[in-house]
Design an enzyme around this catalytic site. Structure first.
Site, PDB file in Angstrom:
ATOM      1  N   HIS A  81       0.834  -1.210   0.000  1.00 39.19           N
ATOM      2  CA  HIS A  81       0.000   0.000   0.000  1.00 39.19           C
ATOM      3  C   HIS A  81       0.866   1.257   0.000  1.00 39.19           C
ATOM      4  O   HIS A  81       1.977   1.280   0.550  1.00 39.19           O
ATOM      5  CB  HIS A  81      -0.994  -0.001   1.165  1.00 39.19           C
ATOM      6  CG  HIS A  81      -0.397   0.030   2.543  1.00 39.19           C
ATOM      7  ND1 HIS A  81       0.019   1.198   3.150  1.00 39.19           N
ATOM      8  CD2 HIS A  81      -0.180  -0.958   3.447  1.00 39.19           C
ATOM      9  CE1 HIS A  81       0.468   0.924   4.355  1.00 39.19           C
ATOM     10  NE2 HIS A  81       0.375  -0.378   4.564  1.00 39.19           N
ATOM     11  N   ASP A  83      -0.243   4.413   1.059  1.00 37.64           N
ATOM     12  CA  ASP A  83      -0.625   5.448   2.018  1.00 37.64           C
ATOM     13  C   ASP A  83       0.042   5.232   3.367  1.00 37.64           C
ATOM     14  O   ASP A  83       0.566   4.158   3.669  1.00 37.64           O
ATOM     15  CB  ASP A  83      -2.136   5.516   2.176  1.00 37.64           C
ATOM     16  CG  ASP A  83      -2.744   4.225   2.706  1.00 37.64           C
ATOM     17  OD1 ASP A  83      -2.265   3.143   2.318  1.00 37.64           O
ATOM     18  OD2 ASP A  83      -3.692   4.299   3.513  1.00 37.64           O
ATOM     19  N   GLU A 141      -5.171   2.027   2.628  1.00 38.04           N
ATOM     20  CA  GLU A 141      -5.107   0.847   3.492  1.00 38.04           C
ATOM     21  C   GLU A 141      -5.269   1.214   4.958  1.00 38.04           C
ATOM     22  O   GLU A 141      -5.762   0.413   5.756  1.00 38.04           O
ATOM     23  CB  GLU A 141      -3.771   0.125   3.276  1.00 38.04           C
ATOM     24  CG  GLU A 141      -3.666  -1.252   3.938  1.00 38.04           C
ATOM     25  CD  GLU A 141      -3.145  -1.215   5.369  1.00 38.04           C
ATOM     26  OE1 GLU A 141      -3.245  -2.237   6.065  1.00 38.04           O
ATOM     27  OE2 GLU A 141      -2.635  -0.153   5.802  1.00 38.04           O
ATOM     28  N   GLU A 142      -4.840   2.430   5.322  1.00 43.32           N
ATOM     29  CA  GLU A 142      -4.765   2.802   6.735  1.00 43.32           C
ATOM     30  C   GLU A 142      -6.071   3.390   7.283  1.00 43.32           C
ATOM     31  O   GLU A 142      -6.100   3.882   8.417  1.00 43.32           O
ATOM     32  CB  GLU A 142      -3.637   3.837   6.942  1.00 43.32           C
ATOM     33  CG  GLU A 142      -2.258   3.341   6.564  1.00 43.32           C
ATOM     34  CD  GLU A 142      -1.685   2.334   7.557  1.00 43.32           C
ATOM     35  OE1 GLU A 142      -2.422   1.918   8.466  1.00 43.32           O
ATOM     36  OE2 GLU A 142      -0.508   1.978   7.413  1.00 43.32           O
TER      37      GLU A 142
END
Length: 368
Positions: A81, A83, A141-142
């Site tokens: 990912h 981010d 993703e976060e």
């Protein structure tokens, strides 16, 4: 603090540690991934022209998939990912230490732009891959799972993620962590009857009744379950409790929120049934759940991966996006530089030697 490395022109043929810093210094807190996604796409498009293995480039929002079309009998998916969580005055990146002890500090170094740098560096260096490869770089993703780029691509373009085996570049200190536990949150509720606290005997105290729930939790013996050769340790914990009306009222309701981390041999529905049995006699409502993921270490590609990386694989006790691949029928492991215990911390950092180690191991495996 060292000078800024930030550049939207990523050097995939240079030092992978420097590439890590370049990626980190393009700030990409969740929701702001476009600049780094653009830089990654531009760099990937240059691989074929520079003599590397030609890639088909696909994009959905700020998620990019770059895949080979070599007609190999197997395809592996390698994902990471783009981010990060919000900054804590920890960009631009800086170096500390010397030689084999050198560390790169800054947001995203461990979680997980060192892993993304590993992906990009290997993609550029490959000349004769033994398997077809799909490189995946995704957004969001976060944050809330509804926004996750892998989730979006799974719905819009499931064929982009097809494969026989997947590697997610989450930080594992360059070791292998197979699959992941599933997770389930549920509310267990007690009922009582309100009354004035001066005449408590006229009511039934729901908070007192919650003691039976807590007793069952305290007496619970978590199990370790072997799945595909790895031992997944389950856990069951109370994570919140709420109840009460006023300082002079006997409460008629109390809610204990529990979190169950269950081995990937069990489905989320089976986990809910298990809790229903454990808390029989109480109201139970599942509020959130996510399936686990089997590591699939019995697959040929996985066995060769383990042999190439070395070390003894361990089970991933936390939940990661390998579960999304598992839901597509693609067994997956976590593998990347960085310590997962440093993710999201203000002093987040990654050892430079670990980036080199992970990059070289991945390249060797893909080239056979």
């Amino acid at each position: 603090m060292a000078d800024v490395v930030n550049s939207n022109l990523l050097d995939l043929d240079g030092d992978v540690a420097q590439l890590t810093r370049q990626l980190c210094d393009i700030e990409s807190v969740s929701g702001n991934e476009t600049a780094v996604a653009d830089a990654v796409e531009h760099a990937l498009r240059g691989i074929g022209a520079s003599g590397g293995t030609e890639l088909e480039i696909l994009r959905d929002g700020d998620t990019i998939v770059a895949r080979t079309r070599l007609g190999k009998p197997e395809r592996v998916v390698i994902a990471g990912h783009l981010d990060t969580v919000p900054l804590a005055d920890n960009l631009p990146t800086w170096l500390d230490g010397d030689g084999d002890e050198q560390l790169i500090y800054g947001r995203g170094t461990a979680d997980m732009k060192a892993g993304v740098a590993m992906q990009l560096s290997v993609a550029a260096a490959l000349r004769n891959p033994q398997r077809d490869i799909s490189w995946v770089f995704y957004d969001h993703e976060e944050v809330n799972a509804e926004l996750n780029g892998l989730r979006r691509v799974t719905e819009n373009h499931p064929d982009w993620l097809a494969g026989d085996f997947a590697v997610l570049g989450e930080p594992t200190k360059a070791g292998i962590e197979g699959g992941c536990n599933g997770t389930l949150r549920a509310e267990v509720t007690t009922r009582g009857r309100r009354a004035h606290s001066a005449r408590a005997w006229m009511g039934v105290n729901a908070i007192h009744a919650a003691g039976h729930i807590l007793s069952r939790l305290e007496a619970y013996q978590p199990q370790a379950k072997n799945v595909d050769g790895l031992d997944f340790q389950e856990s069951l914990s109370a994570v919140a409790i709420s109840g009460g009306v006023a300082g002079n009222v006997i409460p008629d309701e109390c809610v204990v929120t529990v979190n169950y981390r269950f081995a990937p041999s069990m489905s989320a529905s089976e986990a809910a049934e298990h809790l229903g049995t454990l808390f029989e006699g109480f109201e139970l409502r599942v509020t959130d759940s996510a399936e686990g993921a089997r590591p699939g270490l019995d697959r040929p590609a996985a066995a060769e991966f383990v042999a190439a990386i070395g070390g003894i694989p361990e089970a991933k006790v936390g939940w990661t996006d390998v579960a999304r691949f598992s839901a597509l029928g693609v067994p997956a492991v976590n593998f990347g530089p960085g310590d997962p215990l440093l993710a999201h911390k203000d002093d987040e950092h990654v050892p430079v030697a670990q980036i080199y180690q992970a990059r070289d191991a991945l390249l060797n495996w893909l080239e056979g």
